[in-house]
Scaffold this motif. Sequence first.
Motif, mmCIF file in Angstrom:
data_model
loop_
_atom_site.group_PDB
_atom_site.id
_atom_site.type_symbol
_atom_site.label_atom_id
_atom_site.label_comp_id
_atom_site.label_asym_id
_atom_site.label_seq_id
_atom_site.Cartn_x
_atom_site.Cartn_y
_atom_site.Cartn_z
ATOM 1 N N PHE A 249 -0.913 -0.347 7.196
ATOM 2 C CA PHE A 249 -0.209 -1.160 6.769
ATOM 3 C C PHE A 249 0.037 -2.397 7.687
ATOM 4 C CE2 PHE A 249 3.912 -2.706 9.067
ATOM 5 C CZ PHE A 249 4.702 -2.617 8.022
ATOM 6 N N LEU A 250 -0.820 -2.846 8.272
ATOM 7 C CA LEU A 250 -0.754 -4.086 8.743
ATOM 8 C C LEU A 250 -1.539 -5.189 7.571
ATOM 9 C CD1 LEU A 250 -2.553 -3.444 12.271
ATOM 10 C CD2 LEU A 250 0.162 -4.700 11.606
ATOM 11 N N ILE B 114 7.545 -15.054 2.136
ATOM 12 C CA ILE B 114 6.739 -14.784 2.306
ATOM 13 C C ILE B 114 7.567 -13.072 2.927
ATOM 14 C CG2 ILE B 114 6.192 -13.911 4.158
ATOM 15 C CD1 ILE B 114 5.352 -17.026 4.526
ATOM 16 N N PHE B 115 8.703 -13.085 2.839
ATOM 17 C CA PHE B 115 9.739 -11.717 3.349
ATOM 18 C C PHE B 115 9.295 -11.375 1.905
ATOM 19 C CE2 PHE B 115 13.768 -10.399 1.911
ATOM 20 C CZ PHE B 115 14.457 -9.462 2.890
ATOM 21 N N ALA B 116 9.769 -12.022 0.760
ATOM 22 C CA ALA B 116 9.480 -10.962 0.020
ATOM 23 C C ALA B 116 8.478 -10.438 -0.954
ATOM 24 C CB ALA B 116 10.431 -11.758 -2.065
ATOM 25 N N HIS B 117 7.517 -10.995 -0.336
ATOM 26 C CA HIS B 117 6.005 -10.461 -0.635
ATOM 27 C C HIS B 117 5.637 -9.595 0.261
ATOM 28 C CE1 HIS B 117 1.706 -11.406 -2.022
ATOM 29 N NE2 HIS B 117 2.122 -10.758 -2.012
ATOM 30 N N PHE B 118 6.371 -9.854 1.565
ATOM 31 C CA PHE B 118 6.704 -8.378 2.590
ATOM 32 C C PHE B 118 7.177 -7.429 2.165
ATOM 33 C CE2 PHE B 118 6.177 -10.794 6.983
ATOM 34 C CZ PHE B 118 5.403 -11.273 6.091
ATOM 35 N N LEU B 119 8.255 -7.073 1.569
ATOM 36 C CA LEU B 119 8.727 -5.764 0.732
ATOM 37 C C LEU B 119 8.472 -5.730 -0.651
ATOM 38 C CD1 LEU B 119 12.017 -4.962 0.563
ATOM 39 C CD2 LEU B 119 12.495 -7.073 -1.098
ATOM 40 N N ASN B 120 7.606 -6.141 -1.137
ATOM 41 C CA ASN B 120 7.127 -5.846 -2.018
ATOM 42 C C ASN B 120 5.840 -4.714 -2.226
ATOM 43 O OD1 ASN B 120 6.990 -5.754 -5.624
ATOM 44 N ND2 ASN B 120 5.007 -6.890 -4.638
ATOM 45 N N ASN B 121 5.111 -5.204 -0.655
ATOM 46 C CA ASN B 121 4.247 -5.025 -0.784
ATOM 47 C C ASN B 121 4.937 -3.145 0.405
ATOM 48 O OD1 ASN B 121 2.806 -6.889 -1.612
ATOM 49 N ND2 ASN B 121 1.030 -6.639 -0.305
ATOM 50 N N ILE C 62 7.324 -1.246 -0.225
ATOM 51 C CA ILE C 62 7.717 -0.804 -0.899
ATOM 52 C C ILE C 62 6.556 0.010 -1.784
ATOM 53 C CG2 ILE C 62 8.800 -0.471 -3.241
ATOM 54 C CD1 ILE C 62 11.172 -2.211 -2.181
ATOM 55 N N ALA C 63 5.326 -0.775 -2.083
ATOM 56 C CA ALA C 63 4.550 -0.124 -2.929
ATOM 57 C C ALA C 63 3.444 0.996 -1.831
ATOM 58 C CB ALA C 63 3.258 -1.283 -2.968
ATOM 59 N N PHE C 64 3.249 0.440 -0.637
ATOM 60 C CA PHE C 64 2.900 1.468 0.416
ATOM 61 C C PHE C 64 3.138 2.600 0.401
ATOM 62 C CE2 PHE C 64 2.393 1.952 5.206
ATOM 63 C CZ PHE C 64 1.039 2.272 5.293
#
Length: 222
Positions: A133-134, A208-215, A217-219
Motif C-alpha cells: 500500500f505504501l 497527487i490526490f487524483a494519482h493516489f485515487l487511481n492507484n 482503486i487499482a490496489f
Amino acid sequence: MIAEQNQPRIWTIIWVFGVYLLLSLLFQIVSIVWDVTTGNDFLDMTVTWHSELFGLTAMLIALIFAKWQRIRFFRWERISWKGFVFAFIVMIAAIGISSVIDYLGQNFTSYTNTQNEILLDDVYSQASWLLSFLSIVIIAPFVEEIIFRGFLMQQLFRNRLWLGWIVSSLLFCAAHVPTDWVSFLLYLIPGIALGGILYKTRRLELTIFAHFLNNFIAFIWT
C-alpha cells in the motif's frame, strides 16, 4: 500565480531536477550493492522497498533544494471542495475509459496485461499489505507527480502549459514502458487526465490526490 520576475530561471529548475536524478542514481547504486551483498533476490519485496525509500529520499532532498531556489510546487493555500470534486470526476472518468479499453483489449486482441502490471504482481505477491500500500498508493504517486506534473509541466513548461501537458503525458506513458497499443492507451489516458487537472486548477496537490485515487482503486481492485 507567481509574478514572472519572481519565478526561477529554467536552468535553475533543470539543475535542481539534475540533483534529484543524481541522488536517485547514487541511492539506487547503494541499494543494489546492499541487496547483492545481503543476497536478496531482485524480485523480492525487500529490494523494491529499498528502491522506493531511496527514491523518496532523493525526491525529498531535491524538494529542499527546490525550496532553497524558490521553486514552488505547492501553494500551501486552502483548496476548495470544488477542486477535489473536479479532480475526482476527471480521474474516475479516466479510470472508466481505461477499463473499457482494457476490456476490449483482453477480449478482442492478444493483450492480457501490461508488462508493468505483470512485474508489479511478481514483486508484490509475497509482500505485506502495508508495504504494498505504501509503495503503490502513497510513494509512487507522490514522486511521479513531482516529476511529471511538477518539474516538467508546472515548472519547465510554465509559459506553455498546454505543451507541457502533452509532453508530460507522453513521457509519463513512456516511463511505464508500454509494449502494445492497449498498454500505451492505458498509461496515456491517466497521464492526460492528471495533466488536465493541473492545467485547469494549477494545483499540483490535486494531481497527487487524483494519482493516489487511481492507484488506490487499482490496489483494492487487484
